[in-house]
Design a protein around this motif. Structure first.
Motif: not given
Length: 660
Positions: A230-256
């Protein structure tokens, strides 16, 4: 575009169900402001509207559009003979052209990939090595400028599902019902591996046959498991942080992955559309937030049934995971080890495609549609300028995001008007500044739909593909349909719009950097055979006749000479409102004369989608998606074979340019 139910007679597309409950104006009401004041819809007395519907001499549309007329040779833009509708299980194409099948679902792609068995019995590991399912948007990247070799990069949008029966239609061959009864983690992973993107190195031999290059270093599968950034202004924000990625910058996959775009620096833009259909919960009750409802996340079980075995798709267990989908993803097809980038500066919506162009001063512009009834059209303008041959790898990470507001303009009754681009910026837009629900710019981008609601954008009839004219810079968008529309405006002029339309606009001063524009309706699809009164908007505009009628325009692209290619994904019942429409099809239009001709018709129960060309425009690539979505097709194998999405390679028999 995804149809969750198999049978069209009972199908309800998730995109047809509005989630926009704002009081923003409908595009239809803009049209209605102009047309109803003239009394046209009631009495048929408006001169401009009458001309638009073929009751007069016609309308010229946007001023100056004739600058794109004609081919490079000066000959008429379209030289092929139109074909009639068809309803059989075959591909039909204009005389003098040939269409051949390439890379259907299951084709071996990576090293050690098994051959497609033909019965859908491959496991998840095998599918990860094979071409994915339900081909959609794509682009041909020529190798060293060649016309006979390149990388064909294509999306695999989804796997066909019968939502009522809660089973996959063809992914597991004819065993969908049996698989549903013993639904397992491997079944989920096979579906995940059938999604995403394929990078396919193809080449043409001396006899003109295209095939996959053997053991190419470029072959690649990108799936719902692939690591991304995840890049750009929202990368790392709390809205993008999960149990599996506390950084909010790494995500698995693209869909649809629906439509697409591409950049002049050689990267591919894949668009995440109906990501909401992959998120549900096993909690047994609706625990969605208002934002999750606005994006259409399922209240309980999801359409694709992944959440039971992949907990990150359970919105109760991972509330932020859905925020990490709905982005435009940039991929470098020439670097098989590169990490795909989800560009948050372009906003999070149900992205249909990404139409790229440049401002007069060289900044990158991406036009985007949000494919849902009553949702919006967007534009991104980069802060930095494109540098030919330079490093443009971060160009899409910083810029301004806008949403469109359409107005009726000064002249009434002409199916045209003016519009403006509304800035979605927390620090610069007073409405967003005053709205405490958006804590920062990251919140605006993660909740782009809600920000667009807040600033007063115009609700549209399901914006699909956007295309930019290569000569004039005019921008065209397909508004595929909106059967739920009750309020009309000038750009969305019909209640219960089952046919769709194509709208175009010209930016002020012909500069994509402008914040104002003028627009008109290029074509209202319709059925003049069923609705014979040409004053009835359901008959369509003047350029729709009994010989070229269609519904639900979806895919859209210009070729190098300015021909507009239109692909449909609509009703194929060939009855009622759709009598005489036949199977889904591809048409070609002249933007100046507005003439439209049918060029190709697909097999049963398919969508025609995706389009790209070799540099010399003598080979066209398109995709046939979800043939037999209701169970009634055996294309392309014939006999009793299970249907498979596939690419069509189209050439002119005399070796000429496609469309001439």
């Amino acid at each position: 575009m995804y149809s969750p139910d198999s049978l069209q007679s009972t199908a309800i597309d998730s995109e047809d169900l509005p989630t926009n409950l704002s009081d923003n104006p409908h595009f239809q009401s803009v049209v209605d402001q102009a047309v109803s004041r003239r009394g046209f819809l009631r009495q048929g007395t408006g001169l401009s509207a009458a001309m638009f519907l073929g009751l007069g001499s016609g309308v010229a549309g946007l001023a100056g559009c004739a600058s794109g007329a004609g081919s490079r040779s000066g000959a008429p833009l379209m030289g092929f003979s139109a074909i009639p509708i068809h309803t059989d299980d075959a591909v039909h194409i204009a005389p003098g052209y040939t269409a051949t099948v390439l890379a259907p679902w299951g084709t071996p792609l990576l090293a050690a990939a098994p051959a497609f068995k033909g019965d859908g019995s491959e496991d998840a590991a095998a599918q990860a090595l094979q071409v994915g399912d339900n081909h959609d948007g794509m682009h041909f990247f020529a190798l060293d400028g060649k016309n006979d070799e390149g990388l064909l990069v294509m999306n695999h949008e989804y796997c066909t599902v019968n939502e009522k029966k809660k089973q996959y239609t063809w992914l597991f061959g004819t065993q969908g019902e049996a698989v549903a009864k013993k639904w397992s983690r491997d079944h989920v992973h096979k579906a995940m591996n059938a999604h995403g993107v394929s990078v396919i190195h193809i080449q043409r031999d001396g006899q003109g046959k295209w095939s996959l290059a053997k053991d190419s270093i470029y072959h690649r599968r990108i799936t719902a498991h692939t690591a991304m950034e995840l890049t750009g202004p929202a990368a790392g924000d709390a809205l993008l942080q999960t149990k599996g990625d506390a950084s909010g910058r790494r995500v698995f996959g693209t869909i649809n992955n629906c439509g697409n775009g591409w950049t002049p620096w050689g990267t591919y833009l894949t668009c995440e559309e109906n990501f909401n259909n992959y998120f549900g919960t096993t909690a047994g009750e609706d625990r969605r937030t208002a934002a999750q409802k606005r994006y259409g996340v399922s209240a309980q079980a999801s359409t694709f049934m992944w959440e039971g075995h992949e907990q990150r798709f359970d919105y109760v267990k991972e509330p932020q995971e859905s925020h990490r989908f709905g982005w435009i993803v940039e991929i470098d097809p020439f670097n098989p080890t590169s990490i795909p980038k989800k560009r948050t500066a372009l906003g999070r919506i149900k992205h249909e495609n990404a139409a790229f162009t440049l401002t007069k001063d060289g900044r990158a512009v991406v036009y985007m549609g949000d494919d849902q009834a009553h949702d919006y059209i967007y534009k991104f303008i980069s802060d930095g300028k494109y540098v030919k041959g330079g490093d443009n790898s971060r160009l899409l990470d910083s810029g301004k995001l806008y949403v469109a507001r359409f107005g009726a303009g000064q002249v009434v009754g002409d199916f045209a008007g003016t519009g403006e681009w509304l800035l979605l910026d927390k620090s610069a837009n007073p409405k967003l500044q005053a709205d405490a629900s958006f804590a920062n710019q990251a919140a605006v981008l993660v909740h782009t739909r809600l920000a667009a609601d807040a600033v007063g954008a115009t609700k549209m009839d399901r914006p699909e593909w956007v295309a930019v004219h290569p000569h004039t810079g005019e921008v065209y968008v397909t508004l595929t349909n909106n059967s739920s529309r009750k309020v009309v405006d000038e750009a969305n002029p019909r209640e219960k719009n089952v046919y769709g339309q194509i709208v175009r606009w010209r930016e002020t001063a012909a500069d994509a950097a402008a914040t104002t524009f003028e627009w008109d309706i290029f074509v209202l699809a319709g059925n003049p055979a069923v609705h014979s009164d040409r004053k009835d908007l359901r008959a369509g505009s003047a350029n729709v006749t009994a010989d070229n009628m269609f519904n639900s325009p979806d895919g859209l692209a210009f070729d190098r000479d300015g021909r507009l290619w239109i692909e449909t994904d609509g009703q194929y019942s060939n009855s009622g409102d759709f009598a005489g429409h036949g199977n889904n099809q591809m048409l070609c239009a002249d933007p100046v004369t507005k003439e439209i001709r049918r060029f190709l018709v697909g097999p049963k129960e398919c969508e025609v989608t995706g389009i790209s060309f070799t540099p010399d425009s003598r080979t066209m690539f398109i995709n046939i998606q979800h043939p037999g979505e209701g169970g009634d097709s055996h294309w392309p194998g014939g006999g009793n074979s299970i249907p498979r999405s596939a690419t069509l390679v189209i050439t002119k028999n005399d070796g000429g340019v496609i469309g001439t």
